[in-house]
Design an enzyme around this catalytic site. Structure first.
Site, PDB file in Angstrom:
ATOM      1  N   GLY A   1     -25.529   2.267   3.344  1.00 39.02           N
ATOM      2  CA  GLY A   1     -24.441   2.919   2.330  1.00 39.02           C
ATOM      3  C   GLY A   1     -24.997   2.344   0.921  1.00 39.02           C
TER       4      GLY A   1
ATOM      5  N   LYS B   1       0.758  -1.100  -0.068  1.00 34.45           N
ATOM      6  CA  LYS B   1      -0.006  -0.069  -0.046  1.00 34.45           C
ATOM      7  C   LYS B   1       0.950   1.185  -0.069  1.00 34.45           C
ATOM      8  CE  LYS B   1      -4.634   1.034   0.574  1.00 34.45           C
ATOM      9  NZ  LYS B   1      -5.649   0.102   0.176  1.00 34.45           N
TER      10      LYS B   1
ATOM     11  N   GLY C   1     -24.050   3.386  -1.957  1.00 32.17           N
ATOM     12  CA  GLY C   1     -22.945   4.139  -2.984  1.00 32.17           C
ATOM     13  C   GLY C   1     -22.690   3.215  -4.107  1.00 32.17           C
ATOM     14  N   HIS C   2     -21.397   3.367  -4.696  1.00 35.38           N
ATOM     15  CA  HIS C   2     -21.049   2.210  -5.907  1.00 35.38           C
ATOM     16  C   HIS C   2     -21.418   0.897  -5.727  1.00 35.38           C
ATOM     17  CE1 HIS C   2     -18.765   5.862  -6.551  1.00 35.38           C
ATOM     18  NE2 HIS C   2     -18.988   5.577  -7.968  1.00 35.38           N
ATOM     19  N   VAL C   3     -20.711   0.182  -4.426  1.00 36.40           N
ATOM     20  CA  VAL C   3     -21.249  -1.187  -4.227  1.00 36.40           C
ATOM     21  C   VAL C   3     -22.561  -1.497  -3.851  1.00 36.40           C
ATOM     22  CG1 VAL C   3     -20.253  -3.239  -2.757  1.00 36.40           C
ATOM     23  CG2 VAL C   3     -18.585  -1.472  -3.654  1.00 36.40           C
TER      24      VAL C   3
HETATM   25  P1  NAD Z   1     -19.132   4.958  -2.057  1.00 39.07           P
HETATM   26  O1  NAD Z   1     -18.494   6.241  -1.355  1.00 39.07           O
HETATM   27  O2  NAD Z   1     -19.589   4.816  -3.291  1.00 39.07           O
HETATM   28  O3  NAD Z   1     -20.556   4.571  -1.099  1.00 39.07           O
HETATM   29  C1  NAD Z   1     -20.406   4.692   0.409  1.00 39.07           C
HETATM   30  C2  NAD Z   1     -21.940   5.363   0.597  1.00 39.07           C
HETATM   31  O4  NAD Z   1     -22.027   5.079   1.868  1.00 39.07           O
HETATM   32  C3  NAD Z   1     -22.304   6.647   0.218  1.00 39.07           C
HETATM   33  O5  NAD Z   1     -23.514   6.613  -0.712  1.00 39.07           O
HETATM   34  C4  NAD Z   1     -22.344   7.477   1.628  1.00 39.07           C
HETATM   35  O6  NAD Z   1     -23.216   8.675   1.393  1.00 39.07           O
HETATM   36  C5  NAD Z   1     -22.876   6.349   2.463  1.00 39.07           C
HETATM   37  N1  NAD Z   1     -22.653   6.561   3.815  1.00 39.07           N
HETATM   38  C6  NAD Z   1     -21.427   7.020   4.429  1.00 39.07           C
HETATM   39  N2  NAD Z   1     -21.557   7.137   5.786  1.00 39.07           N
HETATM   40  C7  NAD Z   1     -22.675   6.476   5.868  1.00 39.07           C
HETATM   41  C8  NAD Z   1     -23.408   6.222   7.185  1.00 39.07           C
HETATM   42  N3  NAD Z   1     -23.021   6.586   8.351  1.00 39.07           N
HETATM   43  N4  NAD Z   1     -24.667   5.342   7.097  1.00 39.07           N
HETATM   44  C9  NAD Z   1     -25.287   5.321   5.896  1.00 39.07           C
HETATM   45  N5  NAD Z   1     -24.702   5.589   4.650  1.00 39.07           N
HETATM   46  C10 NAD Z   1     -23.468   6.297   4.594  1.00 39.07           C
HETATM   47  O7  NAD Z   1     -18.179   3.663  -1.856  1.00 39.07           O
HETATM   48  P2  NAD Z   1     -18.109   2.281  -2.308  1.00 39.07           P
HETATM   49  O8  NAD Z   1     -17.240   2.050  -3.327  1.00 39.07           O
HETATM   50  O9  NAD Z   1     -19.642   1.827  -2.585  1.00 39.07           O
HETATM   51  O10 NAD Z   1     -17.684   1.268  -1.103  1.00 39.07           O
HETATM   52  C11 NAD Z   1     -18.362   1.169  -0.183  1.00 39.07           C
HETATM   53  C12 NAD Z   1     -17.621   0.420   1.035  1.00 39.07           C
HETATM   54  O11 NAD Z   1     -17.144  -0.806   0.426  1.00 39.07           O
HETATM   55  C13 NAD Z   1     -16.472   1.303   1.567  1.00 39.07           C
HETATM   56  O12 NAD Z   1     -16.170   0.774   2.809  1.00 39.07           O
HETATM   57  C14 NAD Z   1     -15.125   0.402   0.748  1.00 39.07           C
HETATM   58  O13 NAD Z   1     -13.976   0.852   1.449  1.00 39.07           O
HETATM   59  C15 NAD Z   1     -15.504  -0.840   0.689  1.00 39.07           C
HETATM   60  N6  NAD Z   1     -15.038  -1.415  -0.539  1.00 39.07           N
HETATM   61  C16 NAD Z   1     -15.421  -1.211  -1.597  1.00 39.07           C
HETATM   62  C17 NAD Z   1     -14.669  -1.478  -2.843  1.00 39.07           C
HETATM   63  C18 NAD Z   1     -14.997  -1.095  -4.464  1.00 39.07           C
HETATM   64  O14 NAD Z   1     -14.855  -1.958  -5.073  1.00 39.07           O
HETATM   65  N7  NAD Z   1     -15.613   0.096  -4.587  1.00 39.07           N
HETATM   66  C19 NAD Z   1     -13.823  -2.592  -2.785  1.00 39.07           C
HETATM   67  C20 NAD Z   1     -13.585  -3.284  -1.426  1.00 39.07           C
HETATM   68  C21 NAD Z   1     -14.093  -2.648  -0.315  1.00 39.07           C
END
Ligand code: NAD
Length: 349
Positions: free
Chosen positions: A179, A79, A181-183
């Protein structure tokens, strides 16, 4: 440019990088290349001190080793972190300097996007080193990791349902997603296809509403979503959702989501076990994205190969649940054991 090695027990190489011209202050940690080159994202964060940055990069790089070991990506763990504000202190010169430092490690470390960095930053890094992934599709990238992370998470939830209820009939189940978001969004679509009922919560309420409208689910309160009446709680927002305060209030029998560092401390894995809650270890269930990148690193990116490998997350979790049952240890510890076992085996040629 100044690069200084910081001796660190248990880590192959940790370097402190300074480039006064661009203002770059960064640390790269190669935790292990036992299974292959160390891959892990580049984080940009306003750390208060070098020590804070080093602490974070050590923790994160070790996590990447374990994640890749269980996911069998043929990669090691590393990292890097840049000390700085990602909103105000980015420049092409900064990321090119980072690229030169990465290049000087000769391919033992391969970078990608992480918190605070984006595709555009990787394009600048790539101008100085080929040891960089997460590029735009037209530059041969494997694209957005989120759908792959969501697919792995979905299959992980399936493995959990089978473990707890003996069947993965989603039509009988309610999943609460923290949450959107993307995932979270990709996961919601996969669950919807299988007929699962869903509760969505996001601190940006429109995101939860959009998913609820699309899937016929309901919107929950982000302040109480962890206590929702459901079969599966899927944290897809933040880390540390399992802690002393939240533990007594969970009402689901399964915690399985994409968020990183779900347990505040290692001991919370044991506490979940005592509470009769099945936990899908975060770095196992959310490995879909890194698996997809590993296919890109192998060369000639192939989506079908990626899918087949992401599907293995289901098997890895089954194996972890079995270790947990037979050894009577928390699933979090079982995952670490499996990672350690793989690290002790010879690397693939
Ligand atoms: P993202 O930023 O697209 O989505 C996160 C969402 O969570 C946002 O919509 C945000 O508004 C919401 N959020 C933040 N705090 C909150 C709370 N207290 N209560 C409810 N909602 C809340 O992120 P992502 O890419 O979807 O990733 C989500 C999680 O998965 C993260 O922890 C990330 O580290 C982990 N992750 C993602 C990936 C990936 O491929 N994107 C891979 C491994 C791990």
């Amino acid at each position: 440019m100044k690069i200084e090695t910081i001796p660190q027990e248990g880590y192959e190489k940790v370097v402190k990088c300074e480039d006064p011209e661009s203002g770059l202050r960064a640390v790269i940690a190669v935790h292990s290349t036992a299974l292959g080159p160390a891959l892990g994202g580049l984080r940009m964060w306003p750390y208060g001190s070098w020590d804070d940055a080093i602490f974070d990069v050590l923790r994160l790089s070790k996590g990447m080793t374990y994640k890749s070991a269980v996911a069998d990506t043929g990669l090691g763990g590393g990292k890097s972190v840049i000390i700085g504000n990602s909103k105000t202190e980015k420049s092409e010169a900064l990321f090119r300097a980072m690229g030169r430092f990465i290049d000087s490690l000769g391919g033992t470390y391969i970078t990608a996007e992480d918190v605070g960095t984006c595709v555009e930053d990787m394009v600048h890094v790539r101008k100085e080193t080929k040891f960089c992934t997460g590029l735009p599709l037209e530059l041969g990238s494997s694209g957005d990791p989120s759908p792959w992370t969501a697919l792995g998470t979905f299959l992980g939830i399936k493995a959990c349902l089978e473990e707890v209820y003996g069947s993965a009939d989603f039509a009988d189940r309610t999943v609460a997603i923290q949450g959107c978001g993307h995932v979270g969004a990709f996961l919601a679509d996969l669950l919807h296809e299988q007929g699962a009922k869903m509760i969505f919560a996001d601190i940006t309420p429109e995101r939860a509403q959009e998913l609820a409208d699309r899937t016929g689910g309901i919107v929950g309160d982000p302040a109480t979503i962890l206590e929702a009446e459901c079969d599966v709680l899927a944290p897809c927002a933040l880390g540390a959702v399992v802690n002393d305060e939240t533990l007594p209030n969970f009402r689901s029998k399964i915690i399985a989501g994409a968020a990183n560092n779900v347990l505040l401390r290692e001991e919370h894995g044991q506490r979940l076990k005592e509470a009769g809650i099945l936990y899908a270890p975060d770095y196992v269930i959310n490995a879909g994205g890194i698996i997809n990148v590993s296919i890109e690193v192998e060369g000639d990116y192939d989506e079908a190969r990626s899918r087949a490998k992401v599907e293995n997350i289901y098997n890895a979790l089954q194996q972890i649940f079995k270790i947990s049952r037979t050894e009577d240890i928390p699933t979090s510890e079982a995952a670490n054991r499996l990672a350690q076992e793989r690290l002790n085996q010879p690397a693939r040629s």
